[in-house]
Design an enzyme around this catalytic site. Structure first.
Site, PDB file in Angstrom:
ATOM      1  N   SER A  64      46.368  38.755   5.245  1.00  9.61           N
ATOM      2  CA  SER A  64      46.092  40.180   5.044  1.00  9.61           C
ATOM      3  C   SER A  64      47.366  40.905   4.636  1.00  9.61           C
ATOM      4  O   SER A  64      48.320  41.002   5.412  1.00  9.61           O
ATOM      5  CB  SER A  64      45.556  40.807   6.324  1.00  9.61           C
ATOM      6  OG  SER A  64      45.613  42.216   6.201  1.00  9.61           O
ATOM      7  N   HIS A  67      43.696  38.542   1.435  1.00  4.69           N
ATOM      8  CA  HIS A  67      42.815  39.527   2.073  1.00  4.69           C
ATOM      9  C   HIS A  67      43.357  40.939   1.860  1.00  4.69           C
ATOM     10  O   HIS A  67      44.497  41.243   2.201  1.00  4.69           O
ATOM     11  CB  HIS A  67      42.737  39.210   3.567  1.00  4.69           C
ATOM     12  CG  HIS A  67      41.727  40.001   4.333  1.00  4.69           C
ATOM     13  ND1 HIS A  67      40.381  39.702   4.327  1.00  4.69           N
ATOM     14  CD2 HIS A  67      41.860  41.080   5.141  1.00  4.69           C
ATOM     15  CE1 HIS A  67      39.736  40.558   5.100  1.00  4.69           C
ATOM     16  NE2 HIS A  67      40.612  41.411   5.610  1.00  4.69           N
ATOM     17  N   ASP A  86      42.808  44.809   2.583  1.00  8.92           N
ATOM     18  CA  ASP A  86      42.155  45.743   3.501  1.00  8.92           C
ATOM     19  C   ASP A  86      42.175  47.162   2.954  1.00  8.92           C
ATOM     20  O   ASP A  86      43.229  47.799   2.888  1.00  8.92           O
ATOM     21  CB  ASP A  86      42.889  45.743   4.848  1.00  8.92           C
ATOM     22  CG  ASP A  86      42.592  44.504   5.671  1.00  8.92           C
ATOM     23  OD1 ASP A  86      41.401  44.220   5.890  1.00  8.92           O
ATOM     24  OD2 ASP A  86      43.552  43.829   6.085  1.00  8.92           O
ATOM     25  N   MET A 106      41.021  51.000   3.482  1.00 10.99           N
ATOM     26  CA  MET A 106      40.587  51.923   4.545  1.00 10.99           C
ATOM     27  C   MET A 106      40.601  53.352   4.022  1.00 10.99           C
ATOM     28  O   MET A 106      41.528  53.738   3.303  1.00 10.99           O
ATOM     29  CB  MET A 106      41.538  51.840   5.735  1.00 10.99           C
ATOM     30  CG  MET A 106      41.727  50.437   6.280  1.00 10.99           C
ATOM     31  SD  MET A 106      42.858  50.459   7.660  1.00 10.99           S
ATOM     32  CE  MET A 106      42.992  48.707   8.004  1.00 10.99           C
ATOM     33  N   HIS A 130      38.261  43.555   1.639  1.00 10.84           N
ATOM     34  CA  HIS A 130      37.562  43.996   2.854  1.00 10.84           C
ATOM     35  C   HIS A 130      37.509  45.520   2.849  1.00 10.84           C
ATOM     36  O   HIS A 130      38.511  46.185   3.102  1.00 10.84           O
ATOM     37  CB  HIS A 130      38.339  43.458   4.082  1.00 10.84           C
ATOM     38  CG  HIS A 130      37.768  43.866   5.396  1.00 10.84           C
ATOM     39  ND1 HIS A 130      38.473  43.722   6.575  1.00 10.84           N
ATOM     40  CD2 HIS A 130      36.560  44.407   5.744  1.00 10.84           C
ATOM     41  CE1 HIS A 130      37.732  44.162   7.583  1.00 10.84           C
ATOM     42  NE2 HIS A 130      36.571  44.590   7.108  1.00 10.84           N
ATOM     43  N   MET A 172      36.742  48.833   4.401  1.00 10.93           N
ATOM     44  CA  MET A 172      36.458  49.569   5.636  1.00 10.93           C
ATOM     45  C   MET A 172      36.335  51.033   5.243  1.00 10.93           C
ATOM     46  O   MET A 172      37.197  51.868   5.542  1.00 10.93           O
ATOM     47  CB  MET A 172      37.587  49.341   6.647  1.00 10.93           C
ATOM     48  CG  MET A 172      37.554  47.942   7.253  1.00 10.93           C
ATOM     49  SD  MET A 172      39.114  47.466   8.002  1.00 10.93           S
ATOM     50  CE  MET A 172      39.999  46.920   6.546  1.00 10.93           C
ATOM     51  N   MET A 202      34.528  40.690  12.923  1.00 14.16           N
ATOM     52  CA  MET A 202      35.799  41.312  13.324  1.00 14.16           C
ATOM     53  C   MET A 202      36.144  40.883  14.751  1.00 14.16           C
ATOM     54  O   MET A 202      35.310  40.967  15.652  1.00 14.16           O
ATOM     55  CB  MET A 202      35.686  42.846  13.277  1.00 14.16           C
ATOM     56  CG  MET A 202      35.541  43.439  11.887  1.00 14.16           C
ATOM     57  SD  MET A 202      36.850  43.001  10.730  1.00 14.16           S
ATOM     58  CE  MET A 202      38.322  43.633  11.556  1.00 14.16           C
ATOM     59  N   GLY A 221      46.401  46.639  11.855  1.00 12.68           N
ATOM     60  CA  GLY A 221      46.894  45.290  12.059  1.00 12.68           C
ATOM     61  C   GLY A 221      47.597  45.214  13.397  1.00 12.68           C
ATOM     62  O   GLY A 221      47.833  46.235  14.053  1.00 12.68           O
ATOM     63  N   GLY A 222      47.910  43.989  13.808  1.00 13.55           N
ATOM     64  CA  GLY A 222      48.736  43.805  14.999  1.00 13.55           C
ATOM     65  C   GLY A 222      48.054  44.028  16.336  1.00 13.55           C
ATOM     66  O   GLY A 222      48.719  44.169  17.357  1.00 13.55           O
ATOM     67  N   ASP A 262      38.646  38.030  11.527  1.00 10.76           N
ATOM     68  CA  ASP A 262      39.717  38.943  11.118  1.00 10.76           C
ATOM     69  C   ASP A 262      40.172  39.781  12.308  1.00 10.76           C
ATOM     70  O   ASP A 262      39.376  40.527  12.886  1.00 10.76           O
ATOM     71  CB  ASP A 262      39.160  39.849   9.998  1.00 10.76           C
ATOM     72  CG  ASP A 262      40.171  40.825   9.442  1.00 10.76           C
ATOM     73  OD1 ASP A 262      41.369  40.715   9.764  1.00 10.76           O
ATOM     74  OD2 ASP A 262      39.744  41.696   8.663  1.00 10.76           O
ATOM     75  N   GLY A 263      41.473  39.629  12.653  1.00 13.62           N
ATOM     76  CA  GLY A 263      42.057  40.439  13.708  1.00 13.62           C
ATOM     77  C   GLY A 263      42.665  39.597  14.816  1.00 13.62           C
ATOM     78  O   GLY A 263      41.965  38.835  15.475  1.00 13.62           O
ATOM     79  N   GLY A 264      43.984  39.709  14.966  1.00  9.91           N
ATOM     80  CA  GLY A 264      44.672  39.017  16.056  1.00  9.91           C
ATOM     81  C   GLY A 264      44.718  37.508  15.914  1.00  9.91           C
ATOM     82  O   GLY A 264      44.873  36.787  16.905  1.00  9.91           O
ATOM     83  N   GLY A 309      47.232  38.586   9.404  1.00 10.70           N
ATOM     84  CA  GLY A 309      48.169  39.555   8.840  1.00 10.70           C
ATOM     85  C   GLY A 309      49.540  39.422   9.446  1.00 10.70           C
ATOM     86  O   GLY A 309      50.403  38.683   8.958  1.00 10.70           O
TER      87      GLY A 309
HETATM   88  C1  DX5 Z   1      42.045  45.280  10.588  1.00  5.43           C
HETATM   89  C2  DX5 Z   1      42.085  44.551   9.290  1.00  5.43           C
HETATM   90  C3  DX5 Z   1      42.746  43.235   9.389  1.00  5.43           C
HETATM   91  C4  DX5 Z   1      44.196  43.291   9.762  1.00  5.43           C
HETATM   92  C5  DX5 Z   1      44.490  42.059  10.547  1.00  5.43           C
HETATM   93  O1  DX5 Z   1      41.233  46.384  10.471  1.00  5.43           O
HETATM   94  O2  DX5 Z   1      40.768  44.337   8.799  1.00  5.43           O
HETATM   95  O3  DX5 Z   1      42.572  42.468   8.203  1.00  5.43           O
HETATM   96  O4  DX5 Z   1      45.066  43.378   8.669  1.00  5.43           O
HETATM   97  O5  DX5 Z   1      45.775  42.146  11.023  1.00  5.43           O
HETATM   98  P1  DX5 Z   1      46.340  41.189  12.154  1.00  5.43           P
HETATM   99  O6  DX5 Z   1      46.191  39.792  11.668  1.00  5.43           O
HETATM  100  O7  DX5 Z   1      47.737  41.633  12.304  1.00  5.43           O
HETATM  101  O8  DX5 Z   1      45.503  41.441  13.386  1.00  5.43           O
HETATM  102 ZN    ZN Z   2      40.487  42.887   7.134  1.00  2.00          ZN
END
Ligand code: DX5
Ligand code: ZN
Length: 217
Positions: A7, A32, A34, A36, A65, A67, A136, A143-144, A174-176, A196
């Site tokens: 990401s 990926h 993102d 938003m 992706h 959002m 998700m 992120g993070g 996706d996420g963590g 990410g």
């Molecule tokens: C969150 C995004 C993710 C994000 C993941 O809303 O959709 O793609 O970048 O980031 P990490 O891998 O740091 O959780």
């Molecule tokens: Zn994402």
């Protein structure tokens, strides 16, 4: 085999072209992206013009992706900017079927994503038309964040639905995601890992990608 989709939300935006080139050299299957809108999620990232700029720097799959509240309005822009897969949220305000049709009608792949609070069954009516389902493993927006292990029963349930449908549909998380949580997702049935901060915070992207891949063997 597991597919890795870094990401770029966690990358250095001042060096975006170079960042994605380095990820391509690291042998990732996808990138990926993102998007938003500050409405569907409480954060704003970037849009199609930024994506278009880095299209020349990455030859692989652009895994977009969205959002955003009204994905249908922007499908054309993202297709023109070089998207290969567009994933949007079942919780959005656009008509789901129409949005899938717009994506598929443009000749690219369609994915549908669900937030942590949304049950697996929400994707069931659309599964036949989808190329990917995204579960998700954090609340979308940033992120993070920490991985939500309690999403694994949902990953298992969707894997069962995909197997029953008898179609080749990717199951993305996706996420963590890091080497430890990525392995957990893989063991529960996910085959595409978005990561990410875990990947972009490491100095050697090839090593980082390889280690994530190996954690799923
Ligand atoms: C969150 C995004 C993710 C994000 C993941 O809303 O959709 O793609 O970048 O980031 P990490 O891998 O740091 O959780
Ligand atoms: Zn994402």
């Amino acid at each position: 085999m597991v597919k890795i989709s870094p990401s770029i939300l966690a990358s250095d935006f001042a060096n975006l072209g170079n960042e994605v080139k380095r990820m391509e050299e690291a042998g990732v299957e996808m990138l990926h992206i993102d998007v938003m809108d500050g409405h569907f999620v409480p954060n704003i990232s970037f849009g199609a013009p930024v994506m278009k700029c880095i299209r020349k720097d990455f030859n692989g799959i652009f895994d977009v992706h969205l959002m955003i509240s009204e994905p249908l309005r922007y499908i054309g822009d993202f297709v023109k900017a070089g998207a290969n897969i567009i994933t949007f949220h079942v919780e959005c305000d656009s008509d789901i079927k129409e949005t899938i049709n717009a994506i598929k009608g443009a000749g690219i792949k369609a994915g549908l994503s669900i937030k942590p609070g949304t049950p697996a069954q929400a994707v069931a009516p659309y599964l036949d038309q989808l190329d990917m389902v995204l579960v998700m493993t954090v609340e979308p927006g940033f992120g993070g964040q920490s991985f939500m292990a309690d999403m694994m029963p949902k990953v298992q349930e969707i894997r069962r639905m995909i197997t029953a449908a008898g179609k080749e549909i990717d199951l993305q998380v996706d996420g963590g995601v890091n080497n430890e949580t990525g392995r957990i997702c893989w063991e529960n049935g996910a085959n595409v890992l978005v990561a990410g901060s875990h990947l972009f915070q490491q100095a050697d992207y090839s090593q980082a990608v390889e280690a994530l891949r190996e954690s799923c063997q």
